[in-house]
Design an enzyme around this catalytic site. Structure first.
Site, PDB file in Angstrom:
ATOM      1  N   VAL A   1      53.147  17.197  19.612  1.00  0.00           N
ATOM      2  CA  VAL A   1      54.355  17.591  20.580  1.00  0.00           C
ATOM      3  C   VAL A   1      54.123  17.189  21.948  1.00  0.00           C
ATOM      4  CG1 VAL A   1      54.742  19.777  19.067  1.00  0.00           C
ATOM      5  CG2 VAL A   1      53.179  19.996  21.135  1.00  0.00           C
TER       6      VAL A   1
ATOM      7  N   THR B   1      61.354  14.869  17.536  1.00  0.00           N
ATOM      8  CA  THR B   1      62.269  16.047  18.152  1.00  0.00           C
ATOM      9  C   THR B   1      63.538  16.146  17.089  1.00  0.00           C
ATOM     10  OG1 THR B   1      63.109  15.039  19.705  1.00  0.00           O
ATOM     11  CG2 THR B   1      61.549  16.534  20.260  1.00  0.00           C
TER      12      THR B   1
ATOM     13  N   HIS C   1      39.719  16.950  25.270  1.00  0.00           N
ATOM     14  CA  HIS C   1      40.860  15.680  25.336  1.00  0.00           C
ATOM     15  C   HIS C   1      40.426  14.352  25.932  1.00  0.00           C
ATOM     16  CE1 HIS C   1      45.569  15.813  26.018  1.00  0.00           C
ATOM     17  NE2 HIS C   1      44.968  14.561  25.673  1.00  0.00           N
TER      18      HIS C   1
ATOM     19  N   TYR D   1      49.765  19.312  27.915  1.00  0.00           N
ATOM     20  CA  TYR D   1      51.146  19.108  27.600  1.00  0.00           C
ATOM     21  C   TYR D   1      51.871  20.103  28.028  1.00  0.00           C
ATOM     22  CZ  TYR D   1      49.030  16.142  23.908  1.00  0.00           C
ATOM     23  OH  TYR D   1      48.466  15.064  23.120  1.00  0.00           O
TER      24      TYR D   1
ATOM     25  N   LYS E   1      43.741  21.207  23.095  1.00  0.00           N
ATOM     26  CA  LYS E   1      42.675  20.453  23.738  1.00  0.00           C
ATOM     27  C   LYS E   1      42.527  20.779  25.130  1.00  0.00           C
ATOM     28  CE  LYS E   1      45.169  16.628  21.478  1.00  0.00           C
ATOM     29  NZ  LYS E   1      46.486  16.733  21.599  1.00  0.00           N
TER      30      LYS E   1
ATOM     31  N   ASP F   1      49.970  19.977  16.693  1.00  0.00           N
ATOM     32  CA  ASP F   1      48.816  19.406  17.618  1.00  0.00           C
ATOM     33  C   ASP F   1      49.362  19.502  18.964  1.00  0.00           C
ATOM     34  OD1 ASP F   1      46.393  17.362  17.929  1.00  0.00           O
ATOM     35  OD2 ASP F   1      47.996  16.969  19.472  1.00  0.00           O
TER      36      ASP F   1
HETATM   37  N1  LIG Z   1      44.703  13.018  22.231  1.00  0.00           N
HETATM   38  C1  LIG Z   1      45.356  11.955  23.143  1.00  0.00           C
HETATM   39  O1  LIG Z   1      45.031  11.476  24.180  1.00  0.00           O
HETATM   40  C2  LIG Z   1      46.662  11.762  22.531  1.00  0.00           C
HETATM   41  C3  LIG Z   1      47.728  10.663  23.350  1.00  0.00           C
HETATM   42  C4  LIG Z   1      48.728  10.444  22.724  1.00  0.00           C
HETATM   43  C5  LIG Z   1      49.637  11.129  21.853  1.00  0.00           C
HETATM   44  N2  LIG Z   1      48.503  12.250  21.086  1.00  0.00           N
HETATM   45  C6  LIG Z   1      49.258  13.136  20.135  1.00  0.00           C
HETATM   46  O2  LIG Z   1      49.740  12.054  19.310  1.00  0.00           O
HETATM   47  C7  LIG Z   1      51.125  12.764  18.927  1.00  0.00           C
HETATM   48  C8  LIG Z   1      52.109  11.421  18.492  1.00  0.00           C
HETATM   49  O3  LIG Z   1      52.191  10.438  19.465  1.00  0.00           O
HETATM   50  P1  LIG Z   1      53.395   9.896  20.092  1.00  0.00           P
HETATM   51  O4  LIG Z   1      54.361  10.912  19.682  1.00  0.00           O
HETATM   52  O5  LIG Z   1      54.319   9.450  20.981  1.00  0.00           O
HETATM   53  O6  LIG Z   1      53.917   8.706  19.018  1.00  0.00           O
HETATM   54  P2  LIG Z   1      54.029   8.248  17.555  1.00  0.00           P
HETATM   55  O7  LIG Z   1      54.366   9.605  16.651  1.00  0.00           O
HETATM   56  O8  LIG Z   1      53.627   7.185  16.985  1.00  0.00           O
HETATM   57  O9  LIG Z   1      55.747   7.923  17.754  1.00  0.00           O
HETATM   58  C9  LIG Z   1      56.765   8.782  18.035  1.00  0.00           C
HETATM   59  C10 LIG Z   1      58.092   8.081  18.288  1.00  0.00           C
HETATM   60  O10 LIG Z   1      58.561   7.540  17.072  1.00  0.00           O
HETATM   61  C11 LIG Z   1      59.832   8.156  16.692  1.00  0.00           C
HETATM   62  N3  LIG Z   1      59.940   8.758  15.244  1.00  0.00           N
HETATM   63  C12 LIG Z   1      59.052   9.677  14.614  1.00  0.00           C
HETATM   64  N4  LIG Z   1      59.486   9.839  13.267  1.00  0.00           N
HETATM   65  C13 LIG Z   1      60.332   8.910  13.122  1.00  0.00           C
HETATM   66  C14 LIG Z   1      61.266   8.611  12.158  1.00  0.00           C
HETATM   67  N5  LIG Z   1      61.264   9.205  10.902  1.00  0.00           N
HETATM   68  N6  LIG Z   1      62.308   7.797  12.205  1.00  0.00           N
HETATM   69  C15 LIG Z   1      62.413   6.754  13.189  1.00  0.00           C
HETATM   70  N7  LIG Z   1      61.787   7.161  14.535  1.00  0.00           N
HETATM   71  C16 LIG Z   1      60.584   7.933  14.381  1.00  0.00           C
HETATM   72  C17 LIG Z   1      59.976   9.630  17.740  1.00  0.00           C
HETATM   73  O11 LIG Z   1      61.405   9.635  18.133  1.00  0.00           O
HETATM   74  P3  LIG Z   1      62.059  10.800  17.561  1.00  0.00           P
HETATM   75  O12 LIG Z   1      61.767  12.030  18.421  1.00  0.00           O
HETATM   76  O13 LIG Z   1      63.614  10.422  17.872  1.00  0.00           O
HETATM   77  O14 LIG Z   1      62.121  10.840  16.186  1.00  0.00           O
HETATM   78  C18 LIG Z   1      59.205   8.947  18.771  1.00  0.00           C
HETATM   79  O15 LIG Z   1      59.887   7.966  19.932  1.00  0.00           O
HETATM   80  C19 LIG Z   1      51.360  13.231  20.218  1.00  0.00           C
HETATM   81  O16 LIG Z   1      52.818  14.193  19.962  1.00  0.00           O
HETATM   82  C20 LIG Z   1      50.348  14.023  20.639  1.00  0.00           C
HETATM   83  O17 LIG Z   1      50.130  15.304  19.874  1.00  0.00           O
HETATM   84  C21 LIG Z   1      47.345  12.528  21.557  1.00  0.00           C
END
Ligand SMILES: NC(=O)c1ccc[n+]([C@@H]2O[C@H](COP(=O)([O-])OP(=O)(O)OC[C@H]3O[C@@H](n4cnc5c(N)ncnc54)[C@H](OP(=O)(O)O)[C@@H]3O)[C@@H](O)[C@H]2O)c1
Length: 285
Positions: free
Chosen positions: A20, A231, A108, A50, A75, A45
């Site tokens: 999220v 979302t 984190h 956040y 985190k 997560d």
């Molecule tokens: N520990 C850290 O430092 C750290 C850093 C970054 C992220 N994170 C974690 O990783 C999670 C995932 O990262 P992220 O959110 O940006 O990257 P991601 O999951 O790789 O990509 C998300 C993107 O893909 C799209 N998407 C998701 N499912 C889809 C589908 N079935 N078809 C088409 N598009 C799709 C989403 O848009 P829609 O919403 O329009 O579906 C969004 O634009 C975060 O939420 C967080 O919990 C952790």
């Protein structure tokens, strides 16, 4: 329903969850968590940074899914690493999430008073407010510094991980220490280039699945935990619908071969310790 992986403390963790990060609209965050849980997700997560933990807690309650079926991660941000601050921050996060305990608490970033924070996290495990503890964005050198001081070994390291960046130095180290690899940006942050790779498109066509589902299935078969963010209820449902097919050895190898020699995203170390939160929600949860 998702498969799960064993953690070194004897617990199991679902392999696909909802991330999220950057869901700063509080109502949208709550609705996404509720939708995910209703669709069969059991891993959520979030992070203190956040600023949507209360919304996550509300989404969990609204779903009606029993708390004990859910694996909830949050985190600690480095500004709360000093030992006493960490103890307070952990208590506040547990209170905001309103589920009685956290299943997994992560450091984190690998900067600041890591040792003080880790001690506070170990104490939280002893006290029962946290069930498992791990790290995020830790390189081999960061783990080498932490492990000798840790009474409890981290169960997991959450890092950038997707077909373009497969952490060639870190993954062998993690498996040799029984530490699970969890993928942030599992879809390369929705990378059009990754989702348009010919090998991904070919596998999508042969399994009648979407490119996103092929990438998520690749994570599952590599043994990773992946937390795609969405979302969109249709995307949320599609992202967990990856357990009714299997990529062949040749398809897995072809996707493995997409690996590049550097990450797509890298946060400079100065930014890891910044006081500023990562996301600015409207309104504040
Ligand atoms: N520990 C850290 O430092 C750290 C850093 C970054 C992220 N994170 C974690 O990783 C999670 C995932 O990262 P992220 O959110 O940006 O990257 P991601 O999951 O790789 O990509 C998300 C993107 O893909 C799209 N998407 C998701 N499912 C889809 C589908 N079935 N078809 C088409 N598009 C799709 C989403 O848009 P829609 O919403 O329009 O579906 C969004 O634009 C975060 O939420 C967080 O919990 C952790």
């Amino acid at each position: 329903m998702t498969t799960s992986v064993p953690l070194s403390n004897g617990l199991r963790m679902p392999q696909i969850g909802l991330g999220v990060y950057l869901i700063s609209d509080i109502a949208e965050c709550e609705a996404s968590v509720k939708s995910a849980l209703e669709t069969g997700y059991r891993l959520i997560d979030t992070a203190i940074a956040y600023r949507n933990e209360r919304a996550v807690g509300r989404g969990i309650r609204a779903s009606g899914v029993p708390r004990e079926e859910i694996f909830l991660t949050t985190k600690l941000w480095p500004s709360a690493y000093p030992h006493e601050k960490a103890r307070v921050a952990i208590g506040e996060a547990v209170e905001r999430l309103d589920g009685g305990y956290v299943d997994l608490l992560l450091l984190h970033q690998p900067v600041g008073d890591v040792t003080g924070a880790w001690k506070a996290m170990e104490e939280a495990v002893d006290e029962g407010t946290v069930r498992s503890i791990g790290v995020s964005n830790f390189a081999v050198t960061d783990l080498d510094a932490l492990l000798p001081k840790a009474r409890i070994t981290p169960v997991l390291n959450q890092v950038e991980l997707h077909p373009y960046w497969q952490q060639p130095d870190l993954l062998p180290y993690l498996s040799s220490h029984d530490i699970v690899a969890e993928a942030w940006y599992p879809l390369g942050h929705g990378s059009k280039s990754l989702l348009g790779e010919p090998v991904v498109l070919a596998a999508a066509s042969s399994h009648a699945k979407s490119p996103v589902q092929i990438i998520l299935r690749w994570h599952v078969q590599r043994g990773f935990v992946a937390i795609p963010k969405s979302t969109d209820p249709a995307h949320i449902a599609a992202n967990i619908d990856v357990f009714d097919f299997e990529l062949t050895v040749a398809e897995m190898s072809a996707i493995d071969a997409l690996g590049k020699d550097r990450p797509m995203f890298r946060m400079p170390r100065w930014a890891m310790s910044a006081l500023m939160p990562l996301a600015r929600p409207r309104p504040r949860a």
